[in-house]
Structure formats: C-alpha cells, structure tokens
Design a protein around this motif. Structure first.
Motif, PDB file in Angstrom:
ATOM      1  N   GLU A 236      39.534  19.114 -64.545  1.00 12.50           N
ATOM      2  CA  GLU A 236      40.866  18.693 -64.093  1.00 12.50           C
ATOM      3  C   GLU A 236      41.297  19.404 -62.817  1.00 12.50           C
ATOM      4  O   GLU A 236      42.401  19.184 -62.343  1.00 12.50           O
ATOM      5  CB  GLU A 236      41.893  18.942 -65.206  1.00 12.50           C
ATOM      6  N   ASP A 237      40.439  20.266 -62.285  1.00 15.18           N
ATOM      7  CA  ASP A 237      40.739  20.913 -61.003  1.00 15.18           C
ATOM      8  C   ASP A 237      40.300  19.997 -59.858  1.00 15.18           C
ATOM      9  O   ASP A 237      39.309  19.282 -59.984  1.00 15.18           O
ATOM     10  CB  ASP A 237      39.955  22.224 -60.848  1.00 15.18           C
ATOM     11  N   SER A 238      41.018  20.055 -58.751  1.00 18.52           N
ATOM     12  CA  SER A 238      40.603  19.355 -57.529  1.00 18.52           C
ATOM     13  C   SER A 238      40.828  20.288 -56.341  1.00 18.52           C
ATOM     14  O   SER A 238      41.692  21.159 -56.396  1.00 18.52           O
ATOM     15  CB  SER A 238      41.434  18.089 -57.296  1.00 18.52           C
TER      16      SER A 238
ATOM     17  N   SER B 274      44.279  22.315 -56.618  1.00 22.62           N
ATOM     18  CA  SER B 274      45.229  21.868 -57.643  1.00 22.62           C
ATOM     19  C   SER B 274      44.558  21.837 -59.006  1.00 22.62           C
ATOM     20  O   SER B 274      43.391  21.478 -59.131  1.00 22.62           O
ATOM     21  CB  SER B 274      45.754  20.471 -57.275  1.00 22.62           C
ATOM     22  N   ASP B 275      45.307  22.221 -60.024  1.00 25.76           N
ATOM     23  CA  ASP B 275      44.821  22.270 -61.406  1.00 25.76           C
ATOM     24  C   ASP B 275      45.684  21.287 -62.202  1.00 25.76           C
ATOM     25  O   ASP B 275      46.883  21.496 -62.351  1.00 25.76           O
ATOM     26  CB  ASP B 275      44.978  23.719 -61.901  1.00 25.76           C
ATOM     27  N   GLY B 276      45.052  20.218 -62.663  1.00 30.22           N
ATOM     28  CA  GLY B 276      45.813  19.173 -63.341  1.00 30.22           C
ATOM     29  C   GLY B 276      45.955  19.415 -64.827  1.00 30.22           C
ATOM     30  O   GLY B 276      45.170  20.139 -65.432  1.00 30.22           O
TER      31      GLY B 276
ATOM     32  N   SER C 128      41.958  28.624 -59.320  1.00 31.01           N
ATOM     33  CA  SER C 128      42.650  28.145 -60.513  1.00 31.01           C
ATOM     34  C   SER C 128      42.614  29.237 -61.585  1.00 31.01           C
ATOM     35  O   SER C 128      41.856  30.207 -61.487  1.00 31.01           O
ATOM     36  CB  SER C 128      42.013  26.849 -61.016  1.00 31.01           C
ATOM     37  N   ASP C 129      43.428  29.067 -62.643  1.00 31.94           N
ATOM     38  CA  ASP C 129      43.526  30.108 -63.671  1.00 31.94           C
ATOM     39  C   ASP C 129      42.231  30.261 -64.464  1.00 31.94           C
ATOM     40  O   ASP C 129      42.023  31.288 -65.112  1.00 31.94           O
ATOM     41  CB  ASP C 129      44.718  29.841 -64.608  1.00 31.94           C
ATOM     42  N   GLY C 130      41.360  29.280 -64.390  1.00 30.34           N
ATOM     43  CA  GLY C 130      40.066  29.403 -65.060  1.00 30.34           C
ATOM     44  C   GLY C 130      39.233  30.540 -64.488  1.00 30.34           C
ATOM     45  O   GLY C 130      38.350  31.088 -65.149  1.00 30.34           O
ATOM     46  N   LEU C 131      39.511  30.914 -63.252  1.00 31.46           N
ATOM     47  CA  LEU C 131      38.827  32.056 -62.636  1.00 31.46           C
ATOM     48  C   LEU C 131      39.528  33.361 -63.014  1.00 31.46           C
ATOM     49  O   LEU C 131      38.897  34.313 -63.472  1.00 31.46           O
ATOM     50  CB  LEU C 131      38.807  31.912 -61.112  1.00 31.46           C
TER      51      LEU C 131
ATOM     52  N   GLY D  20      36.037  29.500 -70.202  1.00 35.06           N
ATOM     53  CA  GLY D  20      36.897  28.797 -71.146  1.00 35.06           C
ATOM     54  C   GLY D  20      37.708  27.661 -70.547  1.00 35.06           C
ATOM     55  O   GLY D  20      38.311  26.872 -71.275  1.00 35.06           O
ATOM     56  N   ASP D  21      37.732  27.560 -69.242  1.00 36.76           N
ATOM     57  CA  ASP D  21      38.530  26.519 -68.578  1.00 36.76           C
ATOM     58  C   ASP D  21      37.743  26.084 -67.333  1.00 36.76           C
ATOM     59  O   ASP D  21      36.732  26.684 -66.985  1.00 36.76           O
ATOM     60  CB  ASP D  21      39.890  27.115 -68.182  1.00 36.76           C
ATOM     61  N   ASN D  22      38.230  25.046 -66.676  1.00 34.74           N
ATOM     62  CA  ASN D  22      37.640  24.653 -65.391  1.00 34.74           C
ATOM     63  C   ASN D  22      37.871  25.784 -64.390  1.00 34.74           C
ATOM     64  O   ASN D  22      38.895  26.451 -64.440  1.00 34.74           O
ATOM     65  CB  ASN D  22      38.307  23.374 -64.858  1.00 34.74           C
TER      66      ASN D  22
HETATM   67 CA    CA Z   1      43.297  25.500 -65.651  1.00 35.74          CA
END
Ligand code: CA
Length: 267
Positions: free
Chosen positions: A21-23, A36-38, A202-205, A241-243
C-alpha cells in the motif's frame, strides 16, 4: 552550477502483508520527491497512496507552469513550499472524492511526506506518520513529527517511549489525506548542505529499525540507491511486519550520479 542531488528509492511488500500500500514518486525535473502510505480495506490503500503521489507531482508541475494554487497562500514560506502544500490539498481532495464515489468513506486514506529541494533550502511537507530524517556529520535527526495518537501522547508526557512502542494504538493517525474534505498540512523549510543525506520513509521501516541502525546504514553507503536497498532489506530481516519504502537523497557537489534513476521495486 547547480548542486547535484543523487537519489535512490526502494519499496517492498515486507514479509507479512498481501499487498503493497506504499507508493513513491520522483520528479527530478522539478526536484520533487514524494512518498505515501495508503490505508483502507480491499485495494483502497493502494489506490489512495497512488492517487496521492500522482496528484502531488502533477499539481506541483501545474502550479509551476502557472495554472494556479489551491487554497490560500501561506506567508513566510517560499513559493515552492506554497506550491507543495497546494498540491497536497489537491491530493486530499482527489482521494476524498474517489472514496465517496467508491463508497469507501472512512476506509480510504493515505499519509504523505514530500520534499522539494531548492539550491540551499528544502521544503518538507507531511501529513500522518511517514517520516523525514536528515543525516549530517554522522548525526541523524528526525525532521517530521508523527501526526499520530501515540506520538501526541508522548509529546504531552502521558506516555513514555517504551509504552508507546508496546501500544496497540500505533495505527491511529490524527491526520491523513482523503478522510475529510480538508486537511492540515505541516510544512517546514530546512537548510540543506553538501554531504547531507535525507531519508523519506514509511512506518514499515521505522518500526523495524532503530535510529542508530538507520544512521549506520545511511552513513556507510557510497550511493543513495545502495542505502535505500540496504535499509529496506534490514527492515525485512528485522521482521518486515508492514510494507517498507525508503527514498534516499544525497546532496553532493562532486557526485557522478546526478539524479540517478535506479529503482528496485520488490513485490
Ligand atoms: Ca505502513
């Protein structure tokens, strides 16, 4: 002579999620970089972040070409900053309207962190919990403050960093694009010096890697693309755990790779 900006970017689905969901987008011709993180059920998150990135770059270019700004201009900041905020307002509207048309209200939104690099200054705009950092002289500094419930609790002293890290409320954002007709965009301007490295992510990082780890990776890579790849790989190794998405920008008067276009998109 213009100072050269070398950039690299990497996005990966991570180890758990079923879609990315990241772009992100890069428009080196206008020195603009957007991440952007959708969020949202079905494929709404992917759609929201893609609309955010595409709209911001298109509107920024349009405003540069003189087709006007959305909303009132902000005093005390540069024209580039005004253009950027205006483009983000347009993205908010575009996502909101798309959600209405698809009956996805309440379910569709996106964060954004975007940077415009002028000669000696950068305009930095954000909404939500995607972040910007700057590495200068080996020191990593977070340039954005998360618009999240948890971050606000920490800022107000109601929660410690440790409690925040364990909280189940980390996904609750106080601001996002597309969830209401208007959005409050945070804009700042920062000096940018030779040797500075700027990271958008993004917060996945940031949920997987400590600041020390991020600083070590950014500081040890010779090229921006290598840094982006290695940051994303490290976050995957740490759990993924996330994109995960990272854009790395390096200002270097002597760089051979001005605006190197080397992207790797992991799926
Ligand atoms: Ca995210």
């Amino acid at each position: 002579m213009r100072n050269k900006i070398e950039f690299g970017a990497c996005s990966d689905i991570g180890c758990v999620r079923e879609g990315n969901e990241d772009s992100f987008g890069a428009a080196p011709d206008v020195r603009l970089f957007v991440l952007s993180d959708g969020m949202g059920g079905l494929a709404f998150g992917e759609v929201a972040s893609r609309i955010a990135v595409e709209t911001i770059i298109r509107e920024y270019r349009g405003a540069k070409a003189g087709t006007g700004l959305n909303g009132d201009s902000i005093e005390g900041v540069s024209e580039a900053s005004n253009r950027l905020v205006s483009a983000i307002h347009a993205a908010n509207k575009a996502i909101y309207q798309n959600a209405e048309q698809n009956g996805a209200n309440q379910q569709m939104g996106a964060t954004v962190v975007a940077v415009h690099l002028a000669e000696e200054r950068m305009s930095l705009a954000h909404v939500g919990d995607s972040r910007a950092y700057r590495l200068r002289g080996g020191q990593l500094e977070q340039l954005t403050r998360d618009h999240s419930f948890i971050a606000e609790q920490v800022r107000q002293g109601r929660m410690t960093q440790l409690e925040a890290g364990r909280s189940g409320l980390q996904n609750v954002l106080l601001r996002a694009l597309g969830t209401s007709p208007k959005v409050d965009v945070e804009i700042t301007e920062e000096l940018i010096l030779d040797g500075d490295i700027v990271l958008l992510c993004s917060d996945g990082l940031t949920r997987e890697l400590t600041d020390a780890r991020i600083a070590a990776i950014l500081g040890s890579c010779d090229e921006a693309q290598e840094a982006a790849d290695r940051l994303v790989e490290a976050a995957k190794q740490a759990g993924g755990g996330d994109n995960i998405t990272a854009i790395v920008l390096r200002r270097d008067a002597n760089s051979r790779n001005s605006f190197a276009r080397m992207f790797r998109i992991g799926r």
